[in-house]
Enzyme design. Structure first.
Site, mmCIF file in Angstrom:
data_model
loop_
_atom_site.group_PDB
_atom_site.id
_atom_site.type_symbol
_atom_site.label_atom_id
_atom_site.label_comp_id
_atom_site.label_asym_id
_atom_site.label_seq_id
_atom_site.Cartn_x
_atom_site.Cartn_y
_atom_site.Cartn_z
ATOM 1 N N GLU A 1 0.208 52.114 -37.824
ATOM 2 C CA GLU A 1 -0.438 52.713 -37.227
ATOM 3 C C GLU A 1 -2.183 53.675 -38.114
ATOM 4 O O GLU A 1 -3.027 53.928 -37.854
ATOM 5 C CB GLU A 1 0.279 54.313 -36.861
ATOM 6 C CG GLU A 1 -0.070 55.400 -36.101
ATOM 7 C CD GLU A 1 -1.216 55.414 -34.875
ATOM 8 O OE1 GLU A 1 -2.070 54.229 -34.768
ATOM 9 O OE2 GLU A 1 -2.036 56.004 -35.228
ATOM 10 N N HIS B 1 6.491 37.601 -49.510
ATOM 11 C CA HIS B 1 5.955 36.747 -48.536
ATOM 12 C C HIS B 1 4.342 35.601 -48.116
ATOM 13 O O HIS B 1 4.413 35.144 -47.463
ATOM 14 C CB HIS B 1 7.003 36.942 -47.217
ATOM 15 C CG HIS B 1 8.456 36.869 -47.817
ATOM 16 N ND1 HIS B 1 9.260 36.169 -48.436
ATOM 17 C CD2 HIS B 1 8.835 38.447 -47.516
ATOM 18 C CE1 HIS B 1 10.798 36.686 -48.452
ATOM 19 N NE2 HIS B 1 10.173 38.082 -47.841
ATOM 20 N N LYS C 1 -12.083 55.256 -24.711
ATOM 21 C CA LYS C 1 -10.104 56.083 -25.094
ATOM 22 C C LYS C 1 -9.122 55.632 -23.795
ATOM 23 O O LYS C 1 -8.640 55.206 -24.145
ATOM 24 C CB LYS C 1 -10.795 57.181 -24.292
ATOM 25 C CG LYS C 1 -9.476 58.682 -23.869
ATOM 26 C CD LYS C 1 -8.698 58.693 -25.619
ATOM 27 C CE LYS C 1 -8.302 59.119 -25.284
ATOM 28 N NZ LYS C 1 -7.299 59.560 -27.148
ATOM 29 N N TRP D 1 -18.965 50.715 -19.168
ATOM 30 C CA TRP D 1 -18.008 49.842 -20.236
ATOM 31 C C TRP D 1 -18.797 48.688 -19.821
ATOM 32 O O TRP D 1 -17.954 48.159 -18.939
ATOM 33 C CB TRP D 1 -17.027 50.765 -19.780
ATOM 34 C CG TRP D 1 -16.484 50.096 -21.925
ATOM 35 C CD1 TRP D 1 -17.369 50.100 -23.113
ATOM 36 C CD2 TRP D 1 -15.754 49.130 -21.863
ATOM 37 N NE1 TRP D 1 -16.385 50.086 -23.861
ATOM 38 C CE2 TRP D 1 -15.189 48.914 -23.639
ATOM 39 C CE3 TRP D 1 -14.989 47.813 -21.325
ATOM 40 C CZ2 TRP D 1 -14.800 47.749 -23.237
ATOM 41 C CZ3 TRP D 1 -14.603 46.814 -21.605
ATOM 42 C CH2 TRP D 1 -13.505 46.697 -23.072
ATOM 43 N N GLY E 1 -13.457 49.493 -12.515
ATOM 44 C CA GLY E 1 -11.946 48.190 -12.273
ATOM 45 C C GLY E 1 -13.030 47.233 -12.241
ATOM 46 O O GLY E 1 -14.288 46.193 -12.538
ATOM 47 N N LYS F 1 -5.551 53.197 -37.350
ATOM 48 C CA LYS F 1 -6.946 54.146 -37.831
ATOM 49 C C LYS F 1 -7.839 54.041 -38.702
ATOM 50 O O LYS F 1 -8.896 53.945 -38.446
ATOM 51 C CB LYS F 1 -6.009 55.083 -38.445
ATOM 52 C CG LYS F 1 -5.021 56.320 -37.294
ATOM 53 C CD LYS F 1 -5.964 56.845 -35.959
ATOM 54 C CE LYS F 1 -5.868 55.940 -34.918
ATOM 55 N NZ LYS F 1 -5.076 55.847 -34.060
ATOM 56 N N ARG G 1 -14.341 58.372 -23.148
ATOM 57 C CA ARG G 1 -13.393 57.744 -22.386
ATOM 58 C C ARG G 1 -14.361 56.322 -23.063
ATOM 59 O O ARG G 1 -13.694 55.010 -22.809
ATOM 60 C CB ARG G 1 -13.758 57.494 -21.112
ATOM 61 C CG ARG G 1 -13.523 58.648 -21.062
ATOM 62 C CD ARG G 1 -13.730 58.954 -18.963
ATOM 63 N NE ARG G 1 -12.541 57.782 -18.350
ATOM 64 C CZ ARG G 1 -11.878 57.249 -17.318
ATOM 65 N NH1 ARG G 1 -11.365 58.154 -17.467
ATOM 66 N NH2 ARG G 1 -11.496 56.690 -16.758
#
Ligand code: M6R
Length: 589
Positions: free
Chosen positions: A467, A490, A584, A73, A100, A471, A28
Site C-alpha cells: 500500500e 529470491h 477517483k 475522462w 459509462g 501511494k 473524480r
C-alpha cells in the site's frame, strides 16, 4: 471518472450552477468539460473546453433556468473539444451527457448514419443523442430517452435536455445518478457531494430507473416497462462542510489528519456492526475478500488479521481477477467486497457474477447508496466520510479498522479489538504531531529526486509495504515497489545499488528479527535503510518512530507512508489531490 450535473429550477444562472456542480466533481478525475443551457429563444448553447476548469467561466452562455454539464475522462476518442460533452443532436434541439461505455456504439452508429445523422465526435456517447433524436420523431422526450437507453449495451447513465423545455430526463444502469430535491429546484448528479451545497435530500437511482425532473416535480419510471414507480427520498448525514478542504492545502492532507478520529469512532461505535459481520462470516461456507488497488491491499491485510487473530482462513482476490476464481463458489459462500466508492467496475462486474453462483454478497463501502451498496445482500459502511483526494487514505484505514474489529469479534474478544484500535489511533496521532511531521518532511526532501524506492515488510507489514509503495507511485511518480521482505533474496535484491532508499517496516512483533536481518542484507548491498519502528537500530540510516499497537501497528505504518507520499508530491511539484492519469472512481473496465 466522468462526472454529471444537471439543474432545473428558479435560478436564472443555470450555467454557473452547473459549472459549480462540475467543480465539486473534479476530484473524480477528468480531462475535459462542458456545459449547455437552454437559453434565449429556447436555443441550446454550449461551452466546452479541454483541460481543467481552473478559472474558466461560462459567461458566454445565456441566462437560463435549466442546464447540464459533464467532466470527461476520455475512453473512446482523444481529449478534444469535439469529444467532450454535452453532445448535440443534428437539429441542435437536444443536448446529452453520458457516463459509462456504450458497448454496441459502432453498430448503432452505422445505422444512424444510414438515417442521415451526422456525427462530429469520435465518442461512443454521441450515438445516444442521435438515437434520442431519431426516436423523438415519434415519441415525447421521456419515452425517446427510455427507448434509446434500452438499445444501449453496457453500463450507462444519460442526462438529456431539450430546447424550449424546463425538464431533464435521466436514466441509469450501473452508473450512478443521484437526484437532489431543493426548493423550487431539482438536480441530478453522478455524486451526492455535488448536491450538498443545495440540498441533503436525495434519491439514488437504482439500475434501470429513469427520472423526469422539473423544478417542482420528480417522477420516477421503470426504464424497462415504462411504468411509474414510487420512491423514498433519503436525507444525507454529512453536509457540504465534510466535502471541503477547510484549513488544509489539499484534501489528501485533510483526509490523513481525519484518521485518528475515524479509527476512534469505529472502535467506539455502540451499534457494533463488525459483530454482525463476524456472525455472517461464521455462518458462511468460506469467505472471499475482494477489492481493487488500495482496497485490495485492505483485503490482503484482512486475510492476515483473520488468520492471526481469529484463526480463520479467508481468501482474497483483486476485483479484476476475481471473475476467474468463481468456479468453486457455492450458495453458502460469502463474498465480502471492499470499496471506497462502491462504483469500481472491476468489483461490480465480478460480484454480479458471484451472485449468479448464488453466493451471499456483503460489502464494506464508504459511499451510501452506491452501486455496490445496492447490489449487496448485506451493507456495512466504512464511515470515513467523503473522500475527495484521488488517493485513498482514510477509507483504507477505515476498512482496516473494521477488519481488525471483525477479526477480534470472530475470536470472541471484541473488547480487546477495541483497545487495539484505540492504541493504533493514539499512535497515528503521535505520528501526526510536530516531530513526526518534521522527520517525514526531512526524509521527503532527502529522497525526492531518487529513481527507485523499495518497501519491505513481513506478515501484516507486507500489505503495508504494498500500500505504501502504491501511494508513493500515485503521488510522486517515483518508481516504488513493495515486497514481502522474505522475497528479497529470491530476486529483488539484485535491484539494490549504492544509496537506493529501502523502507523497512520493523514493528516489535514476531517479524522483528527477520526484518532486521533483511535490512542488514540490503545495507550490505548499499541500500539506504529507512527503518520504521518504535525503536532505532544501528542498521537504520534514517529512523521513523512509530509506536507499536499490536496487530493495529499496520495502521500507523501505512499513515507514515501516506505522509511520505504526500510530502514527496509536494517536493516534486506534483498535485497530490489529482495525480496524472488517475480517476477517483474507476467506472470503466
Ligand atoms: O473506490 P474503490 O475503493 O473501489 O477504488 C479502488 C481503487 O481504484 C483505488 O483504491 C485506487 O487504487 C486508488 N487510486 C488508491 O489510492
Amino acid at each position: 471518472m466522468c462526472g454529471i450535473f444537471g439543474y432545473t429550477g428558479s435560478k436564472t444562472n443555470a450555467a454557473e450552477v452547473v459549472l459549480d456542480g462540475l467543480k465539486k466533481l473534479e476530484y473524480r478525475g477528468y480531462d475535459s468539460w462542458g456545459v449547455s443551457v437552454s437559453g434565449a429563444k429556447g436555443k441550446i448553447s454550449v461551452c466546452k473546453n479541454v483541460g481543467k476548469i481552473g478559472n474558466a467561466t461560462v459567461k458566454t452562455l445565456s441566462a437560463s433556468t435549466i442546464g447540464i454539464g459533464h467532466t470527461r475522462w476520455a475512453t473512446h476518442g482523444g481529449v478534444t473539444k469535439k469529444n467532450s460533452h454535452p453532445h448535440l443532436s443534428c437539429d441542435k434541439n437536444i443536448s446529452l451527457i453520458h457516463n459509462g461505455i456504450i458497448e454496441n456504439y459502432d453498430t448503432l452508429r452505422e445505422k444512424l448514419v444510414t438515417q442521415c445523422h451526422t456525427f462530429i465526435s469520435e465518442t461512443d456517447s454521441e450515438v445516444a443523442v442521435h438515437l434520442v433524436e431519431q426516436l423523438r420523431k415519434k415519441y415525447d422526450l421521456t419515452e425517446s430517452v427510455r427507448k434509446a437507453f434500452l438499445k444501449l449495451k453496457g453500463l450507462n447513465a444519460l442526462v438529456v435536455m431539450e430546447s424550449d423545455s424546463e425538464s431533464l430526463v435521466a436514466v441509469s444502469n450501473g452508473s450512478p445518478v443521484v437526484v437532489g430535491f431543493g426548493e423550487h429546484e431539482n438536480m441530478v448528479a453522478s455524486d451526492a457531494d455535488a448536491l450538498t451545497s443545495h440540498t441533503k435530500t436525495v434519491y439514488y437511482l437504482k439500475d434501470s430507473e429513469l427520472v423526469y425532473v422539473n423544478k417542482d416535480t420528480v417522477t420516477l419510471f421503470d426504464a424497462i416497462t415504462g411504468k411509474k414507480k414510487s420512491f423514498k427520498k433519503i436525507v444525507l448525514e454529512h453536509g457540504e462542510k465534510a466535502s471541503q478542504k477547510g484549513e488544509f492545502k489539499h484534501f489528501m492532507l485533510k483526509e490523513i489528519y481525519e484518521q485518528p478520529q475515524i479509527i476512534t469512532s469505529i472502535a467506539n461505535d455502540t451499534t457494533m456492526p463488525d459483530r454482525k459481520l463476524a456472525q455472517i462470516i461464521k455462518e458462511s461456507f468460506g469467505t472471499y475478500l475482494v477489492g481493487c488497488g488500495t482496497a485490495a491491499y485492505a483485503c490482503l491485510a484482512g486475510s492476515y488479521l483473520f488468520s492471526k487473530v481469529a484463526k480463520t482462513h479467508v481468501n482474497w482476490a483483486v476485483g479484476s481477477e476475481f471473475g476467474y476464481h468463481l468456479d468453486f463458489l457455492k450458495n453458502k459462500s460469502l463474498v465480502l467486497a471492499l470499496s471506497q466508492s462502491g462504483e469500481t467496475m472491476d468489483i461490480l462486474e465480478s460480484v454480479k457474477k458471484a451472485k449468479t453462483k448464488k453466493a451471499t454478497l456483503a460489502c464494506l463501502v464508504n459511499v451510501y447508496g452506491s452501486s455496490l451498496f445496492r447490489e449487496s445482500h448485506y451493507n456495512f459502511m466504512v464511515g470515513a466520510g467523503p473522500e475527495k483526494a484521488v488517493a485513498s487514505t482514510k477509507a483504507f484505514i477505515g476498512m482496516l479498522s473494521h477488519l481488525l474489529l471483525t477479526s477480534y469479534a470472530l475470536k470472541g474478544s471484541y473488547e480487546d479489538g477495541k483497545k487495539t484500535l484505540l492504541k493504533a489511533s493514539k499512535s497515528v496521532k503521535d505520528l501526526l504531531g510536530k516531530d513526526g511531521i518534521k522527520s517525514i518532511k526531512k526524509l521527503a526532501r532527502k529522497i525526492a529526486q531518487v529513481e527507485h524506492i523499495y518497501v519491505v515488510g513481513r506478515g501484516l507489514s507486507y500489505p503495508a509495504s504494498l500500500e505504501v509503495a502504491l501511494k508513493i507511485k500515485e503521488m510522486s511518480y517515483i518508481h516504488t515497489e513493495g515486497f514481502a521482505a522474505g522475497e528479497l533474496k529470491h530476486g529483488v535484491i539484485s535491484l539494490i545499488t549504492k544509496g537506493t532508499p529501502c523502507i523497512v517496516f520493523a514493528p516489535h512483533d514476531e517479524t522483528y528479527g527477520a526484518n532486521i536481518s533483511g535490512a542488514m542484507e540490503l545495507k550490505a548491498r548499499g541500500g539506504y535503510i529507512i527503518g520504521v519502528s518504535n525503536k532505532d537500530h544501528e542498521v537504520f540510516d534514517y529512523h521513523i518512530s512509530v509506536k507499536d499497537a499490536l496487530e493495529g501497528t499496520i495502521i500507523p505504518n501505512v499513515v507514515f507512508g501516506q505522509l511520505l507520499a504526500y510530502y514527496l508530491a509536494i517536493e516534486r511539484d506534483c498535485d497530490p489531490d489529482m495525480p496524472r492519469n488517475l480517476a477517483k472512481s474507476v467506472t470503466v473496465k
